[in-house]
Scaffold this active site. Structure first.
Site, mmCIF file in Angstrom:
data_model
loop_
_atom_site.group_PDB
_atom_site.id
_atom_site.type_symbol
_atom_site.label_atom_id
_atom_site.label_comp_id
_atom_site.label_asym_id
_atom_site.label_seq_id
_atom_site.Cartn_x
_atom_site.Cartn_y
_atom_site.Cartn_z
ATOM 1 N N HIS A 17 0.858 -1.187 0.000
ATOM 2 C CA HIS A 17 0.000 0.000 0.000
ATOM 3 C C HIS A 17 0.893 1.236 0.000
ATOM 4 C CE1 HIS A 17 0.752 0.689 4.242
ATOM 5 N NE2 HIS A 17 0.341 -0.531 4.539
ATOM 6 N N HIS A 20 3.875 1.688 2.413
ATOM 7 C CA HIS A 20 5.105 0.915 2.218
ATOM 8 C C HIS A 20 6.134 1.663 1.376
ATOM 9 C CE1 HIS A 20 2.565 -2.829 3.074
ATOM 10 N NE2 HIS A 20 3.434 -2.728 4.048
ATOM 11 N N CYS A 123 -0.705 -9.176 20.975
ATOM 12 C CA CYS A 123 -1.470 -8.643 19.832
ATOM 13 C C CYS A 123 -0.956 -9.327 18.583
ATOM 14 C CB CYS A 123 -1.296 -7.132 19.704
ATOM 15 S SG CYS A 123 -2.037 -6.525 18.160
ATOM 16 N N CYS A 126 0.215 -6.791 15.821
ATOM 17 C CA CYS A 126 1.584 -6.255 16.004
ATOM 18 C C CYS A 126 2.599 -7.391 16.084
ATOM 19 C CB CYS A 126 1.711 -5.456 17.292
ATOM 20 S SG CYS A 126 0.620 -4.056 17.468
ATOM 21 N N CYS A 142 -5.990 -3.042 20.897
ATOM 22 C CA CYS A 142 -4.823 -2.494 20.198
ATOM 23 C C CYS A 142 -5.236 -1.263 19.389
ATOM 24 C CB CYS A 142 -4.202 -3.532 19.276
ATOM 25 S SG CYS A 142 -2.906 -2.800 18.247
ATOM 26 N N HIS A 145 -4.555 -1.835 15.556
ATOM 27 C CA HIS A 145 -5.304 -2.848 14.798
ATOM 28 C C HIS A 145 -6.774 -2.948 15.185
ATOM 29 C CE1 HIS A 145 -1.050 -3.981 14.335
ATOM 30 N NE2 HIS A 145 -1.434 -4.165 13.103
ATOM 31 N N LYS A 292 -5.943 7.271 9.281
ATOM 32 C CA LYS A 292 -5.143 6.084 9.041
ATOM 33 C C LYS A 292 -5.795 5.305 7.895
ATOM 34 C CE LYS A 292 -3.769 2.031 11.374
ATOM 35 N NZ LYS A 292 -2.664 1.428 11.664
ATOM 36 N N LYS A 295 -8.997 -0.687 5.507
ATOM 37 C CA LYS A 295 -9.947 -1.294 4.574
ATOM 38 C C LYS A 295 -11.379 -0.992 5.008
ATOM 39 C CE LYS A 295 -7.043 -4.997 2.927
ATOM 40 N NZ LYS A 295 -6.513 -6.212 3.479
#
Ligand code: MSP
Length: 480
Positions: A17, A20, A123, A126, A142, A145, A292, A295
């Site tokens: 994405h 990266h 987690c 992570c 978390c 996430h 952030k 999806k």
């Protein structure tokens, strides 16, 4: 000088994405710049292919894990190539050589490894064990996430980070291990004070997809133990002497994984008797419309779509100048379009087009420049202020400075008006144009680490006949 630059190796439980791209671009800008300064650069990239997340995802999709990671690793490799990134080494944590060498590393670390039972929180997003304080601070969920922490009780191997805490603190405080930017250094020093020994294995009943722990068939290595080692196994450690390129000149990581690189990783290196990297460069996150990327929100930006829109130069330009290296930064299509049309196409693309057209019209070519302005083709050292910014990893200040200098040439062109001058005094107009070409070639050097187009621009003005590109360098509508 020898320079070693590393990038974080992404998990392959998804496709690349936009976020990266940040590791790769920062690393590549620095690599290109250091190569221009004559360094021999080694630049590692790769993929992190073990662990829970990947095992689970492949299971969900009903695909054999190895073929799943093969397919996704290739997608990252293709993506990096599309970004114009020139790495020298690509490592996969499922490579046989890596696996064998990580096992040797484990054996070397054995004086600092002990068995214990872990009872606490984990987690899986992570791939990290969570302390009670963190659990309380985050109300059991978390923040990265949005998943509740899982309760875990298992017997694992532990790495005695406590053996090295004082030494790590000292090296961070003295900047022997320099954390950039400074405010991250303080964050890490606080974390280090409370950081416990780290569980470095998982029982095979909970995780099969990992590197087997030597001498214990019921345990595989914790994914971070395996992943961090990539930075040295890729150089051939422990089979080869790696002192040519280790310690790394700079290791580039995102803010979410700095803690692994600034605590566990130094502890591993000290356990192996190896020096610590010189710099840990920690970048912020790329947001999409202020949030952030996720999806579930539906705001994930596909980097391939961004690349398609206006090509590679626009992509690298935007990231270098409009994404803050150290803080979180927002990507919006609107900002992207503005930067392309109003800056890249106007300030740089038009300048090249106009200057090359005027040169052709007035007979300023290579032969003319060689006779009347040989300095135009001399290689001059890069500007000292620019180098200072680049060497301290302030790449956006570097490109800002380069851009101001390019804008100056635009002003000079407007002020000297060679097109009017040519009507009265052709020779004077040619001299003015020659000087402008000289300036452009000099300033253009500073754009080379950022924009592949800078090489094309150099070619245009170093050709026997200076001619404008057949189609504009940055047309309003990019066509492939
Ligand atoms: N596999 C680990 C890294 C192991 S390194 C020994 C990992 N992988 S990751 O795929 O989650 O992240 C890879 C890199 O991308 C990290 O540097 C991470 O910080 C970065 N980013 C992930 N999302 C990002 C943004 N939205 N913005 C900028 N960088 C981001 O962590």
């Amino acid at each position: 000088m020898k320079t070693y630059i590393t990038t974080a190796i992404p998990y392959v439980n998804g496709v690349p994405h936009l976020g990266h791209a940040e590791d790769y671009l920062l690393a590549d800008i620095f690599a290109k710049y250091r190569r221009m300064q004559g360094d021999e650069v080694r630049f590692q990239a790769g993929t992190d292919e073990h662990g829970n997340k990947i095992e689970k995802k492949a299971e969900e999709l009903g695909i054999e894990v190895k073929s799943y990671v093969d397919e996704n690793s290739q997608k990252f490799k293709d993506f990096i190539a599309k970004l114009g990134v020139e790495y020298t080494d690509f490592i996969r944590t499922t490579d046989d050589n890596h696996i064998k060498n990580v096992q040797k590393i484990w054996e070397k670390l054995s004086p600092h490894i002990y068995q214990n039972t872990y009872k606490g929180w984990y987690c899986s997003g992570c791939e990290r064990f969570i302390t009670d304080t963190e659990y309380k601070d985050n109300n059991g969920v978390c923040p990265d996430h949005q998943k509740p922490y899982e309760k875990l009780e298992e017997t694992n191997y532990y790495y005695r980070v406590s053996d090295f805490k004082d030494e790590i603190r000292e090296k961070i405080e003295s900047d022997e291990l320099k954390i950039v930017p400074e405010f991250r250094k303080n964050e890490i020093l606080k974390l280090l004070a409370d950081s416990p020994d780290v569980s470095i294995s998982r029982p095979t009943e909970h995780l099969k997809w990992g590197v087997p722990v030597p001498g214990d068939e019921n345990q595989v290595m914790y994914v971070w133990m395996d992943a961090l080692s990539n930075y040295i196994t890729v150089l051939g450690y422990p089979e080869k002497d790696i002192s040519d390129f280790w310690p790394a000149s700079v290791q580039i990581v995102g803010k979410d994984i700095l803690r692994f690189h600034a605590i566990l990783w130094p502890a591993i290196l000290l356990g192996l008797g190896l020096p610590l990297p010189k710099v840990l460069l920690c970048h912020g996150f790329i947001l999409s419309n202020g949030q952030k990327m996720s999806k579930s929100i539906g705001n994930v930006v596909d980097p391939l779509e961004v690349l398609e829109k206006h090509g590679l130069d626009a992509f690298r330009y935007f990231f270098s100048r409009h994404i803050d290296t150290f803080a979180d930064s927002d990507f919006t299509w609107e900002k992207y379009e503005d930067a392309y049309n109003n800056e890249l196409a106007n300030d740089y693309g038009n300048l090249v087009q106009r200057l090359a057209t005027l040169c052709k019209k007035n007979g300023v070519d290579k032969a003319y420049l060689k006779n009347y302005n040989p300095k135009a083709y001399e290689k001059k050292p890069l500007n000292a202020y620019f180098c200072e910014k680049m060497d301290s990893f302030k790449f956006s200040d570097g490109i800002d400075f380069a851009w101001e200098e390019i804008s100056e040439i635009n002003k000079d062109l407007e002020e000297t008006k060679p097109w009017s001058l040519a009507k009265e005094d052709k020779e004077a107009a040619k001299r003015v144009l020659g000087n402008l070409v000289e300036k452009l070639l000099e300033k253009n050097e500073m754009l080379k680490p950022f924009l592949p187009a800078a090489e094309k621009v150099e070619e245009i003005f170093k050709s026997d006949i200076i001619e404008p590109p057949k189609s504009p360098l940055f047309p309003k509508e990019f066509k492939k």
